[in-house]
Design an enzyme around this catalytic site. Sequence first.
Site, short mmCIF file in Angstrom:
data_model
loop_
_atom_site.label_atom_id
_atom_site.label_comp_id
_atom_site.label_asym_id
_atom_site.label_seq_id
_atom_site.Cartn_x
_atom_site.Cartn_y
_atom_site.Cartn_z
N ASP A 46 1.31 -0.14 6.13
CA ASP A 46 0.50 0.44 7.21
C ASP A 46 0.03 1.84 6.83
O ASP A 46 -0.73 2.48 7.55
CB ASP A 46 1.22 0.40 8.56
CG ASP A 46 2.51 1.19 8.57
OD1 ASP A 46 2.87 1.80 7.54
OD2 ASP A 46 3.19 1.18 9.63
N LYS A 114 7.16 -6.80 6.47
CA LYS A 114 8.11 -5.69 6.51
C LYS A 114 8.17 -5.16 7.93
O LYS A 114 7.12 -5.01 8.58
CB LYS A 114 7.69 -4.57 5.54
CG LYS A 114 8.60 -3.35 5.63
CD LYS A 114 8.44 -2.42 4.44
CE LYS A 114 7.30 -1.46 4.51
NZ LYS A 114 7.32 -0.54 5.69
N GLU A 184 13.85 5.00 3.12
CA GLU A 184 12.84 6.06 2.96
C GLU A 184 13.45 7.44 3.23
O GLU A 184 14.12 7.65 4.23
CB GLU A 184 11.64 5.81 3.90
CG GLU A 184 10.57 6.87 3.76
CD GLU A 184 9.19 6.48 4.25
OE1 GLU A 184 8.96 5.30 4.56
OE2 GLU A 184 8.32 7.38 4.32
O1 KIV Z 1 3.22 1.87 4.65
C1 KIV Z 1 3.68 1.93 3.51
O2 KIV Z 1 2.94 2.02 2.52
C2 KIV Z 1 5.13 1.84 3.36
C3 KIV Z 1 5.74 2.07 2.02
C4 KIV Z 1 5.42 3.34 1.39
C5 KIV Z 1 7.20 1.80 2.04
O3 KIV Z 1 5.78 1.58 4.32
#
Ligand code: KIV
Length: 284
Positions: A46, A114, A184
């Site tokens: 996102d 995710k 993270e």
């Molecule tokens: O949104 C994203 O790109 C992410 C990653 C950096 C883990 O969640």
Amino acid sequence: MIKKVSVNTIQKYKDTNERFSVLTAYDYSTAKYLDEAGIDIILIGDSLAMVALGYETTNQVGVEEMTIFTKAVAKGVKRAMVVTDMPFMSYNIELSSALTNVCNMLKNGANAVKIEGCNDHILNVIKRSVECGVPVMGHIGFTPQFLNTIGGYNIQGKSFDATLAILEQAKKLEEAGVFSIVLEMVPEESAQFITENLRVPTISCGAGRYCSAQVMVSDDMLGKFSEFKPKFARRYGDVKSLILECAKQYDYDVKHGAFPSDDEVFKLSEDELKQLNIHRGVKC
Ligand code: KIV
């Protein structure tokens, strides 16, 4: 035949202590090249809200937009696992709408999703998604979708107790059935301890060197997004300068008649040209 990366491949990496790579992509050609380069997981993060759509935060992107980018990326990928981030509030309200949104990503080409966070509702969404056949990557530590309640871009797990609390969350995610977990902005010693105590692989996003994998936003990795660079990102290229250089040269060539050249135009046949010239002559 190219063998597609699956949840089994990812688990095997963890079991054999082999590191794997994750990068984001948002469009067909970038996804194609990352896949060709051997990246194991391609994430439609996102983060596209900020780097591809110019929004201020990741919370402004919705399911429809994530779906469009998922379709484009999935078309470019042959080997890597394609994972789509579930955007803010697409899984937080009620179970049935969460499952509809999760399954929608698979219907549009993702191989997994995710999901950020780890409260009871989220754990239930993860459990039911996996039961429906949707592999889920967890995401804890700093979770950008919770930026406003966290109160800022703060490093998580900075004490022994806080590390144990993240490990407890990770164990709950594992129990709910995730196939991997993004950590993270966690100190690397904490991330190492968490990784050592899990069955599933961890993916570091600013969580140091001892996770099972690393993830980066491809626009950061390529040096394309220049508004800011997180401490944990590394620029492997300078695509911003390349774009500027090429665009300036193009602008100059167009304005000075150097583009297109003779090789870059279509020509009439001699007969047709003759007719055209006669017609021109008549008109003049
Ligand atoms: O949104 C994203 O790109 C992410 C990653 C950096 C883990 O969640």
